[in-house]
Design a protein around this motif. Structure first.
Motif, mmCIF file in Angstrom:
data_model
loop_
_atom_site.group_PDB
_atom_site.id
_atom_site.type_symbol
_atom_site.label_atom_id
_atom_site.label_comp_id
_atom_site.label_asym_id
_atom_site.label_seq_id
_atom_site.Cartn_x
_atom_site.Cartn_y
_atom_site.Cartn_z
ATOM 1 N N CYS A 11 -66.239 -25.350 -0.843
ATOM 2 C CA CYS A 11 -66.711 -23.995 -1.120
ATOM 3 C C CYS A 11 -65.609 -22.966 -0.866
ATOM 4 N N ASN A 17 -69.943 -18.945 -1.446
ATOM 5 C CA ASN A 17 -70.696 -19.113 -0.225
ATOM 6 C C ASN A 17 -71.214 -20.549 -0.125
ATOM 7 N N SER A 18 -71.361 -21.024 1.109
ATOM 8 C CA SER A 18 -71.841 -22.396 1.316
ATOM 9 C C SER A 18 -73.228 -22.603 0.709
ATOM 10 N N ARG A 19 -74.080 -21.583 0.804
ATOM 11 C CA ARG A 19 -75.432 -21.708 0.241
ATOM 12 C C ARG A 19 -75.377 -21.817 -1.274
ATOM 13 N N THR A 20 -74.481 -21.029 -1.882
ATOM 14 C CA THR A 20 -74.315 -21.126 -3.337
ATOM 15 C C THR A 20 -73.822 -22.520 -3.731
ATOM 16 N N ARG A 22 -74.473 -25.313 -2.259
ATOM 17 C CA ARG A 22 -75.587 -26.272 -2.227
ATOM 18 C C ARG A 22 -76.446 -26.142 -3.480
ATOM 19 N N ARG A 23 -76.639 -24.906 -3.924
ATOM 20 C CA ARG A 23 -77.407 -24.726 -5.165
ATOM 21 C C ARG A 23 -76.680 -25.353 -6.356
ATOM 22 N N TYR A 28 -81.957 -26.047 -8.156
ATOM 23 C CA TYR A 28 -83.056 -25.422 -7.417
ATOM 24 C C TYR A 28 -84.231 -25.233 -8.362
#
Length: 380
Positions: A11, A17-20, A22-23, A28
């Motif tokens: 990332c 971002n780390s959350r992005t 994962r998506r 999702y």
């Protein structure tokens, strides 16, 4: 991440971002204000045509139809797959906690299972390996060892394998987990497999090459010209006795071949020559048989009678349909499971005469004996 970087490092390199991340990796589900999205993957050329394995679009279709509570069989029909394929896919790749089937996660699980080679069960379990080696030293066969494991460890799945796994551990170089010298304890004594499925490695069935039914004259196929015969054997108790059966294709006339001792190639040859000697030349045009070992001397029979022998394709009894039908009729006289060697030549002639005296619908209710008599009179 395909290059070996961790999720967070990947990332940072990409600048997200780390959350992005994962998506992007996992996709999702849709929410009230936003559409869902599949995982981001590299550009791969789309596959065309049928595939042995389920594809991602197949899994998306399965997920949609499962959500609509459509039956497994209906989904299988829509995808042109076996119902067991769909059932196994849903069972193996659904979420382990809530049981929901999510197509992109299912695709990821399937991809993770696909890489080969996988670690062997025998190589990972010293107890199992020792048990197998000990019993191979005792000259047990792999199948006997497998059955013994199932009885000795009924509740321990890690101590149970199939016999092919044991053979693989013995034969496959580079990843065989059992010592190669143990192969000498096998019944064959071979340390490598001996493939038999390649055409150039098969042993010929007969010493003299076969002439296949595809080369039989067209006049035999349409039954217009008499003299073309179909032959076979009906087998007695424990395959220890037999009676040869012959049927003329045009008239359906039946002759039975007496085999009082056995059905070896030499005895079958002599019995067929003796039986065919009772016929005039114009009724001895050809003989069609299956690929049974009793016709091993077919070339000698042909030289003695002047009748070429044509062989059916493997597992194709319909190519001798008249003979197969006659064998079914003969089972009224010679039921399965009895000793056929007790029947005399005279009794076989009596049975054949009864069959030849029956009117047949396919002969416009003439009898085979009447049709044959007409042919004999016309030839004089």
């Amino acid at each position: 991440m395909d290059q070996g970087f961790s999720h967070n490092t990947a990332c940072q390199i990409v600048g997200i971002n780390s959350r992005t991340g994962r998506r992007w990796r996992n996709g999702y589900n849709p929410t009230a204000g936003k559409k869902g999205a599949p995982p981001v993957r590299g550009q791969v050329a789309p596959q065309v045509g049928p595939s042995r394995y389920l594809r991602e679009e197949d899994r998306i279709h399965i997920a949609d139809r499962v959500r609509e509570k459509v039956s497994i069989r209906e989904i299988a029909r829509e995808l042109g797959r076996a119902p067991s394929t769909i059932s196994r896919e849903v069972r193996r790749n659904r979420h382990p906690t809530n049981g929901q089937y999510r197509p992109h996660a299912a695709q990821a699980r399937a991809d993770a299972r696909r890489p080969r080679p996988k670690p062997s069960k025998i190589g990972q379990n010293p107890e199992l390996r020792a048990y197998i080696q000990d019993h191979l030293h005792k000259r047990w066969s792999p199948e006997q060892i497998v059955q013994s494991l199932r009885r000795a460890f009924p509740e321990r799945a890690e101590m149970q394998v199939c016999h092919e796994t044991i053979y693989q551990a013995l034969y496959v170089q580079g990843r065989g987990e059992l010592r190669r010298e143990l192969a000498r304890a096998l019944r064959t004594g071979r340390a490598i497999r001996k493939p038999r499925r390649l055409a150039q490695q098969r042993q010929p069935r007969y010493s003299t090459p076969m002439v296949m039914i595809s080369e039989r004259p067209a006049e035999a196929d349409d039954r217009a010209v008499p003299g073309h015969w179909e032959g076979d054997c009906i087998i007695g108790k424990n395959s220890g006795s037999a009676i040869g059966t012959l049927v003329e294709r045009t008239t359906r006339y039946v002759m039975l071949v007496h085999l009082p001792i056995d059905r070896s190639a030499e005895r079958m040859r002599d019995a067929l020559v003796e039986t065919m000697a009772t016929l005039p030349t114009h009724l001895k045009r050809s003989l069609t048989w299956d690929q049974g070992s009793e016709m091993g001397a077919h070339n000698e029979f042909s030289m003695a009678t002047g009748m070429p022998v044509y062989f059916c394709d493997p597992a194709s009894p319909w190519q001798r349909g008249s003979n197969e039908n006659t064998n079914g009729l003969l089972r009224q006289y010679f039921p399965k499971g009895i000793d056929l060697s007790v029947h005399t030549r005279e009794h076989l002639d009596t049975v054949a005469a009864e069959l030849n005296a029956r009117p047949r619908k396919t002969l416009d209710w003439d009898t085979p004996a009447e049709r044959l008599a007409t042919l004999l009179i016309a030839s004089k």
